[in-house]
Enzyme design. Structure first.
Site, short mmCIF file in Angstrom:
data_model
loop_
_atom_site.label_atom_id
_atom_site.label_comp_id
_atom_site.label_asym_id
_atom_site.label_seq_id
_atom_site.Cartn_x
_atom_site.Cartn_y
_atom_site.Cartn_z
N HIS A 1 1.24 -6.74 -1.60
CA HIS A 1 1.85 -7.22 -0.38
C HIS A 1 1.06 -7.65 0.70
O HIS A 1 0.00 -7.43 0.39
CB HIS A 1 3.02 -6.13 0.15
CG HIS A 1 2.40 -5.26 0.64
ND1 HIS A 1 1.66 -4.00 -0.10
CD2 HIS A 1 2.14 -4.66 2.05
CE1 HIS A 1 1.24 -3.26 1.19
NE2 HIS A 1 1.74 -3.30 1.99
N HIS B 1 0.08 -7.14 3.65
CA HIS B 1 -0.51 -6.40 4.84
C HIS B 1 -2.03 -6.57 4.70
O HIS B 1 -2.44 -6.66 3.67
CB HIS B 1 0.00 -5.08 4.71
CG HIS B 1 1.53 -4.66 5.47
ND1 HIS B 1 2.21 -3.59 5.30
CD2 HIS B 1 2.02 -5.67 6.39
CE1 HIS B 1 3.29 -3.78 6.16
NE2 HIS B 1 3.41 -4.97 6.64
N ASP C 1 -4.48 -4.53 5.26
CA ASP C 1 -4.95 -3.32 4.87
C ASP C 1 -4.73 -3.35 3.21
O ASP C 1 -5.44 -2.50 2.55
CB ASP C 1 -4.53 -2.10 5.41
CG ASP C 1 -3.26 -1.76 5.02
OD1 ASP C 1 -2.37 -2.46 5.28
OD2 ASP C 1 -2.88 -0.59 4.53
N HIS C 2 -4.17 -4.32 2.67
CA HIS C 2 -4.37 -4.81 1.39
C HIS C 2 -4.79 -5.84 0.69
O HIS C 2 -5.06 -6.10 -0.41
CB HIS C 2 -2.80 -4.57 0.71
CG HIS C 2 -2.06 -3.12 0.99
ND1 HIS C 2 -2.07 -2.14 -0.04
CD2 HIS C 2 -1.84 -2.56 2.18
CE1 HIS C 2 -1.52 -0.91 0.84
NE2 HIS C 2 -1.26 -1.35 1.97
N HIS D 1 9.30 -2.02 2.34
CA HIS D 1 8.30 -1.85 3.07
C HIS D 1 7.93 -3.11 3.75
O HIS D 1 7.87 -3.47 4.84
CB HIS D 1 7.10 -1.14 2.38
CG HIS D 1 5.90 -1.22 2.99
ND1 HIS D 1 5.73 -0.33 4.08
CD2 HIS D 1 4.68 -1.88 3.03
CE1 HIS D 1 4.48 -0.50 4.71
NE2 HIS D 1 3.90 -1.44 4.04
N ASP E 1 2.60 0.64 -1.23
CA ASP E 1 3.21 1.16 -0.07
C ASP E 1 4.95 1.49 -0.18
O ASP E 1 5.67 1.47 0.64
CB ASP E 1 2.93 0.44 1.31
CG ASP E 1 1.50 0.47 1.72
OD1 ASP E 1 0.76 1.25 1.09
OD2 ASP E 1 1.21 -0.18 2.77
N HIS F 1 -2.06 4.62 -0.05
CA HIS F 1 -2.83 5.52 1.09
C HIS F 1 -2.70 7.12 0.80
O HIS F 1 -1.71 7.73 0.01
CB HIS F 1 -1.83 5.50 2.29
CG HIS F 1 -2.05 3.86 2.88
ND1 HIS F 1 -2.76 3.42 3.86
CD2 HIS F 1 -1.28 2.92 2.51
CE1 HIS F 1 -2.52 2.28 4.32
NE2 HIS F 1 -1.62 2.12 3.54
#
Ligand code: ZN
Ligand code: FE
Length: 255
Positions: A56, A58, A60-61, A114, A133, A171
């Site tokens: 996805h 985001h 942090d990915h 999410h 996530d 995570h």
């Protein structure tokens, strides 16, 4: 020959994952939170990155994608843009698509909630689910872009996988998830067992991942929103699974 999977930490609490096909030498990174730790792990293993499988949009990915593509010229696979645009993508995937990593095959499951673009990757022969996530051990992702019914439906797709599959999530949130889950189900024996295991693993500085999907189905209350016993614990007797799931998620948000 079985694939090799490496688990390591990226950023503060993201997991980095490499899956390597010994037959062909192909290596995929599932998401790319940060290039440096991924390059370090590749070098430690003597592997060359051939593919990035994005779950996805985001940051942090995907934060490490541009640099990894620059260094390795690897292929970048990602879901279709359903919210924010993902850059540097070579191949777009949708529900039911199969992605090849060397001789390994990853099935794509769309798991929105999410985010609207969220997908999971399932390597059936390796019994490995990369859920990012959507599903965490003893928890699930926050519902940022979708609705509670949408997220619950996505969790059902993951729950339908066999018990002996391993969950690799986005995570290291397991300890905090356990703390919350025990407030809802203090008497759940599977959860109590997982709590002890998580305390032991964290004390030893080890990751709590992978988790066995069969254990998650018993210990993770977010996967049992359709269990009448869970509704009763929340004083929601007779409520729908979607309503129970939404209540669980809201309680966790406030915890
Ligand atoms: Zn995310
Ligand atoms: Fe994340």
């Amino acid at each position: 020959m079985a694939a090799e999977i490496r688990v390591f930490t990226c950023l503060s609490d993201n997991f980095g994952y490499l899956i390597h096909d010994p037959a062909t030498g192909a290596t995929a990174s599932v998401d790319a939170p940060d290039a440096a730790p991924i390059i370090r792990e590749l070098n430690a293993q003597g592997w060359r990155l051939t593919d990035i499988l994005i779950t996805h949009h985001h940051h942090d990915h995907v934060g490490g994608v541009a640099e990894l593509k620059e260094v390795y010229g690897c292929r970048v696979v990602a879901p279709h843009d359903k919210s924010t645009k993902i850059a540097n993508v070579d191949q777009r995937v949708a529900h039911g698509d199969v992605v090849r990593v060397g001789e390994l095959l990853a099935r794509v499951l769309e798991t929105p909630g999410h985010t609207l673009d969220h997908v999971a990757y399932v390597f059936d022969t390796e019994k490995a689910l990369f859920a990012a996530d959507t599903l965490f051990s003893i928890g699930c992702g926050r519902v940022f872009e979708g609705s509670y019914p949408m997220m619950w439906d996505s969790l059902l797709k993951l729950r339908a996988l066999p018990d002996d599959f391993k969950l690799y999530c986005g995570h290291e949130y397991t300890a905090s998830n356990v703390k919350f889950a025990l407030t809802v189900e203090p008497d759940n024996a599977a959860l109590q067992a997982r709590a002890e295991e998580v305390t032991r693993l964290r004390a030893a500085g080890r990751p709590t991942i992978p988790a066995l999907l069969g254990d998650e189905k018993k210990a993770n209350v977010f996967l049992r929103a359709d269990d009448p016993a869970v509704a009763i614990k929340l004083r929601m007797k007779g409520a729908s699974a979607e309503e129970v799931f939404g209540e669980l998620r809201e309680r966790k948000n406030k915890s």
